[in-house]
Design a protein around this motif. Structure first.
Motif, PDB file in Angstrom:
ATOM      1  N   LYS A 107      -4.105  12.175  19.241  1.00 39.76           N
ATOM      2  CA  LYS A 107      -3.177  11.073  19.511  1.00 39.76           C
ATOM      3  C   LYS A 107      -3.282   9.973  18.461  1.00 39.76           C
ATOM      4  N   GLU A 129      -0.381   8.567  15.987  1.00 42.56           N
ATOM      5  CA  GLU A 129       0.019   7.163  15.953  1.00 42.56           C
ATOM      6  C   GLU A 129      -0.005   6.626  14.535  1.00 42.56           C
ATOM      7  N   ASP A 139       3.148   5.131  12.452  1.00 40.61           N
ATOM      8  CA  ASP A 139       3.154   3.775  11.902  1.00 40.61           C
ATOM      9  C   ASP A 139       3.497   3.779  10.422  1.00 40.61           C
ATOM     10  N   SER A 148       7.179   4.473   9.996  1.00 41.78           N
ATOM     11  CA  SER A 148       8.066   3.350  10.330  1.00 41.78           C
ATOM     12  C   SER A 148       7.981   2.245   9.289  1.00 41.78           C
ATOM     13  N   ARG A 155      11.211   0.919   7.360  1.00 43.09           N
ATOM     14  CA  ARG A 155      11.528  -0.500   7.377  1.00 43.09           C
ATOM     15  C   ARG A 155      11.779  -1.011   5.962  1.00 43.09           C
ATOM     16  N   GLU A 197       1.891  -2.698  -1.133  1.00 45.52           N
ATOM     17  CA  GLU A 197       1.550  -2.312   0.250  1.00 45.52           C
ATOM     18  C   GLU A 197       2.413  -1.154   0.695  1.00 45.52           C
ATOM     19  N   LEU A 240       1.318   1.942  -0.941  1.00 48.58           N
ATOM     20  CA  LEU A 240       0.091   2.471  -0.333  1.00 48.58           C
ATOM     21  C   LEU A 240       0.411   3.274   0.927  1.00 48.58           C
ATOM     22  N   GLU A 279      -0.448   7.188   1.517  1.00 48.05           N
ATOM     23  CA  GLU A 279      -1.223   7.681   2.667  1.00 48.05           C
ATOM     24  C   GLU A 279      -0.445   8.738   3.437  1.00 48.05           C
ATOM     25  N   ARG A 318      -4.812  10.630  -6.089  1.00 46.72           N
ATOM     26  CA  ARG A 318      -5.615   9.543  -6.628  1.00 46.72           C
ATOM     27  C   ARG A 318      -4.718   8.477  -7.252  1.00 46.72           C
ATOM     28  N   VAL A 319      -4.666   7.314  -6.605  1.00 44.71           N
ATOM     29  CA  VAL A 319      -3.889   6.210  -7.153  1.00 44.71           C
ATOM     30  C   VAL A 319      -4.831   5.032  -7.370  1.00 44.71           C
TER      31      VAL A 319
END
Lengths: 245, 458
Positions: free
Chosen positions: B295, B299, B303, B306, B310, B328, B331, B335, B346-347
């Motif tokens: 779970k 999640e 996230d 979204s 956005r 951000e 990133l 991920e 690798r960043v």
């Protein structure tokens, strides 16, 4: 403490709230029934309100203004799927703690609950055995292992500043200086982002030096140092440089 | 509106030149009896000055009610009004021939004083309220010209050289009017345009008068005509300046409009490019499978997804973003991709300076591109490095990967997405984006963003 949640859709918010339920949080959920909400707020000491903005019959911002007129100290947090412009909030900025974007995460919710209660977040650091940090009980995930290691090094210095040179010699002992500097900057940036994400800005990021603000941090290693406690447990087992401390 | 402006800009000087030529022609060929001609000119000048005074009064009153009008505008309007009313023609209008000596001298002095005040408040107005930037040479010539004229005015009046003096006064007035016209044309109001038009008419007939009087009184021909010509020259000079101001302002407004249109189109394309159904369904699938595993993992993936959505959706409304916000978002994407391909990309964020802005949603697509086409994910020590640094004049950002590279001659990196980003960097920040690549070694994207000069606040 009483809080209200207003959303025309059944959101995951109360699932989270159920989990977080402590003895003193009493929350009430409303759909967009303006009258019922205002009535409830008039009759009860509501400290915080989580409001959706775009609802069929009422506008969240307008509702917020009404609630503020009833209870001037009420704290408002908006939950929305839309972009909110600063202009729209200009009259009520004093009461608005923030805007959460849907979908909501549990951490964010907890942080705002603590803000309503005017409690400060506590970072709990565990340094014996493995190294882990917990923000209000939740494990902090770092975006890279080196940024986590950098934080550990900073913490172990117990408030003393960490200079770039020291960081590089400990974290990247066998890389040449120029490459190491790049990796240092990468770790610093990642650490900064992680701290921003958990809204716990305890580090001052200077040009080539990091300074830690120890307030609101609970650390088992620091406690031992302060109380002069000897222990068999190994400090920061995964980091080779930890043996010096 | 643009067309009308250009019509006015072209029509007025053309009209002026034609009329002057016509006047010269009439006078030279004695087509109308000299006396009649002079009187005609006189009456027309009277009408013009009357209309002008009326309009100035109206303008003055409206300025009083205009909250934004500065003191210098008010002073200017008053001074100009006084000047007009106490000028030779103005006095004639009110007193006819029955003006006694003493009063005449009094009014003359008021006239000179008002001119000085007009000129000074004008220049002040132009510099402070309208931020008019003028080429240095012209600015100096103007100041020198005005100073010389003012001094001449005063000196000549002491020696009683009235006639020449009068024309020099008018010339100063023309100078001042030229400036006024420039500034009030910039106001873009109909009323301002009317005043400007009347000023032009007034000056026009003034020149008529100069030349026609020159012909009527041959004894003073040279001095009259010279003064007239002098006026014309100064006037044309200012017409030129005003022309340039209008054109540049029109251009500026026009350019701004076009820029916004272009940016809106580019921004709407981000939406189109990024919301690829393929990407969405793949992501949803990833979310589902993550939830089946655990779970918390589910999640987390939800996230990340979204946050991505956005950023993409908000790109329609926002042009610029702080660098840190952009990184951000990047990133998040990394991920998500790590989970998707079950590998760690690798960043390296070699961020030295981060207090500058970049176009919204510009960095992630560039890195996405690097990941897709460079093959860094398959290389043993593959990486993508994002560096920021600065020098005196620019912020420099580089996105380097040590992937396969490409041959610019063979592969067309003219993908629309990349072009879109390049254009937005140029339009929003005047920044250059250069992509260079060596086969087998890697690719480097270099973005140079000029630092903004300190903008002086009013």
């Amino acid at each position: 403490m009483k809080i209200i949640v207003v959303d025309d859709e059944k959101s995951s918010l109360h699932l989270f709230l159920d989990q977080l339920i402590e003895n003193d949080i009493d929350y009430h959920f409303f759909k967009d029934d303006g009258e019922a909400i205002i009535d409830y707020v008039k009759k009860n000491d509501v400290e915080g309100a989580f409001l959706d903005i775009h609802m069929p019959s009422i506008n969240g911002i307008a509702l917020a203004k009404k609630l503020i007129s009833i209870k001037p100290n009420i704290k408002i947090i908006f939950i929305t799927g839309y972009l909110v412009k600063d202009d729209d909030l200009k009259d009520i900025t004093a009461n608005v703690l923030g805007v959460i974007n849907k979908p909501v995460t549990q951490d964010e919710l907890l942080r705002y609950i603590m803000k309503i209660k005017e409690e400060t977040s506590i970072l709990t650091v565990k340094m014996y055995g493995g190294f882990d940090c917990f923000i209000n009980g939740h494990l902090v995930t770092f975006s890279s292992s080196k940024s986590k290691e950098l934080f550990a090094l900073l913490l172990v210095l117990n408030g003393k500043s960490l200079e770039m040179g020291l960081a590089i010699s400990n974290l990247w002992p066998d890389k040449d200086v120029e490459k190491a500097k790049i990796l240092y900057r990468d770790a610093v940036w990642r650490l900064r982002q992680t701290l921003k994400e958990i809204d716990f800005n305890c580090v001052n990021f200077g040009r080539a030096v990091l300074t830690l603000d120890k307030t609101n941090i609970v650390c088992d290693y620091w406690d031992n140092l302060k109380n002069h406690v000897e222990t068999d447990e190994i400090l920061l087992i995964s980091y080779s440089w930890a043996t010096f401390f | 509106m643009k067309k009308t402006k250009i019509t006015i800009i072209v029509a007025i000087p053309a009209l002026l030149i034609l009329t002057i030529l016509l006047g010269i022609f009439i006078a030279w060929n004695n087509l109308i009896e000299r006396q009649t001609f002079v009187r005609m000119g006189y009456y027309l000048t009277m009408i013009a000055i009357f209309a002008l005074s009326l309009l100035t009064i109206i303008e003055f009153i409206s300025i009083f009610f205009d909250k934004d009008a500065s003191r210098s505008t008010i002073i200017l309007s008053v001074a100009l009004l006084v000047f007009l009313l106490t000028s030779y023609d103005g006095l004639y209008l009110f007193f006819g021939d029955g003006l006694n000596q003493g009063l005449g001298i009094f009014f003359m002095n008021v006239n000179y004083f008002s001119i000085i005040v007009s000129v000074l408040s004008f220049l002040y107005l132009l510099r402070r309220d309208y931020n008019i930037v003028q080429p240095k040479i012209e600015k100096n010539l103007t100041y020198i010209g005005i100073s010389v004229l003012m001094v001449l005015n005063i000196v000549l009046s002491i020696f009683g050289l009235q006639i020449v003096n009068t024309f020099i006064t008018y010339s100063t007035f023309i100078l001042v009017c030229g400036r006024y016209m420039s500034s009030i044309f910039l106001n873009k109001t109909v009323k301002s345009s009317l005043i400007s038009t009347f000023i032009i008419i007034y000056l026009l007939f003034d020149m008529y008068l100069a030349l026609s009087l020159g012909f009527t009184f041959p004894k003073y021909f040279i001095s009259y005509s010279l003064c007239g010509l002098y006026s014309i020259l100064i006037f044309l000079n200012f017409l030129n300046i005003y022309f340039r101001f209008i054109v540049s302002k029109t251009n500026e407004a026009y350019k701004k409009e076009e820029l916004e249109k272009e940016l809106n189109i580019l921004n709407s394309h981000i939406l189109k490019n990024q919301i690829d159904p393929h990407y969405i369904f793949n992501s949803l699938n990833l979310i589902k499978s993550s939830y089946l595993v655990d779970k918390e993992k589910g999640e987390k993936v939800l996230d990340l997804f979204s946050k991505q959505m956005r950023a993409i959706v908000e790109s329609k409304d926002v042009y610029l973003a702080e660098l840190n916000k952009e990184l951000e978002v990047l990133l998040c994407y990394i991920e998500l991709e790590n989970i998707r391909i079950d590998k760690e990309i690798r960043v390296i964020f070699d961020i030295d300076i981060d207090d500058f802005e970049v176009p919204y949603f510009s960095i992630q697509p560039l890195v996405e591109n690097a990941i897709k086409y460079s093959g860094v994910t398959n290389k043993e020590d593959g990486y993508i490095k994002i560096s920021t640094t600065e020098d005196d004049k620019n912020y420099i950002m580089t996105i380097i990967d040590n992937g396969n590279g490409f041959d610019p001659d063979k592969v067309s990196v003219k993908s629309y997405g990349i072009k879109n980003i390049k254009e937005r960097f140029k339009l929003l920040l005047n920044a250059d984006m250069i992509i260079s690549s060596i086969l087998g070694i890697g690719t480097t994207i270099t973005i140079t963003i000029p630092k903004k000069k300190e903008v002086a606040t009013k």
